[in-house]
Scaffold this motif. Structure first.
Motif, PDB file in Angstrom:
ATOM      1  N   MET A 149       0.847  -1.173   0.000  1.00 34.00           N
ATOM      2  CA  MET A 149       0.000   0.000   0.000  1.00 34.00           C
ATOM      3  C   MET A 149       0.892   1.235   0.000  1.00 34.00           C
ATOM      4  N   SER A 150       0.610   2.174  -0.894  1.00 27.55           N
ATOM      5  CA  SER A 150       1.460   3.358  -1.018  1.00 27.55           C
ATOM      6  C   SER A 150       1.149   4.375   0.078  1.00 27.55           C
ATOM      7  N   ILE A 206       0.457   7.483  -0.339  1.00 28.36           N
ATOM      8  CA  ILE A 206      -0.675   8.340  -0.727  1.00 28.36           C
ATOM      9  C   ILE A 206      -1.992   7.696  -0.311  1.00 28.36           C
ATOM     10  N   LYS A 207      -2.119   6.392  -0.479  1.00 30.40           N
ATOM     11  CA  LYS A 207      -3.346   5.705  -0.071  1.00 30.40           C
ATOM     12  C   LYS A 207      -3.529   5.750   1.446  1.00 30.40           C
ATOM     13  N   GLY A 265      -4.654   9.156   2.392  1.00 28.16           N
ATOM     14  CA  GLY A 265      -6.051   9.303   2.004  1.00 28.16           C
ATOM     15  C   GLY A 265      -6.998   8.648   2.998  1.00 28.16           C
ATOM     16  N   ILE A 266      -6.660   7.449   3.442  1.00 24.68           N
ATOM     17  CA  ILE A 266      -7.496   6.746   4.419  1.00 24.68           C
ATOM     18  C   ILE A 266      -7.526   7.498   5.751  1.00 24.68           C
ATOM     19  N   LEU A 325      -7.082   8.814  -2.579  1.00 24.72           N
ATOM     20  CA  LEU A 325      -7.248   7.377  -2.826  1.00 24.72           C
ATOM     21  C   LEU A 325      -7.385   7.088  -4.314  1.00 24.72           C
ATOM     22  N   GLY A 349      -4.003   7.749  -5.975  1.00 21.17           N
ATOM     23  CA  GLY A 349      -3.001   6.762  -5.593  1.00 21.17           C
ATOM     24  C   GLY A 349      -3.248   5.410  -6.232  1.00 21.17           C
ATOM     25  N   GLY A 350      -4.449   5.172  -6.717  1.00 18.97           N
ATOM     26  CA  GLY A 350      -4.764   3.885  -7.334  1.00 18.97           C
ATOM     27  C   GLY A 350      -4.369   3.782  -8.780  1.00 18.97           C
TER      28      GLY A 350
END
Length: 73
Positions: A1-2, A4-5, A8-9, A66, A69-70
């Motif tokens: 998982m990056s 950025i994700k 975002g979470i 999110l 980042g995806g």
């Protein structure tokens, strides 16, 4: 998982908590005095209100992170 994700979470969770609770309070010691064996202190209870637009904006920014980042480049 990056990273950025994860950011975002965290922003989405913070925004939801801001909308649900609407603010938080904390206690701050303002004055303290010692008179011989007697200790005196004054504690103030402060409340910080979180505006609805700030909670909603945080959720939107977290969702955008999110989605961004995806995508693979």
């Amino acid at each position: 998982m990056s990273v950025i994700k994860i950011v975002g979470i965290v922003l989405i969770v913070a925004g939801v908590l801001g909308l649900v609770y609407g603010g938080f309070s904390y206690t701050k010691e303002t004055h303290e005095a010692t008179l011989g064996p007697i200790d005196l202190s004054v504690k103030e209870k402060k409340t910080v209100n979180i505006p609805v637009w700030a909670g909603a904006g945080t959720i939107v920014i977290g969702g955008a992170l999110l989605l961004a980042g995806g995508k693979k480049r």
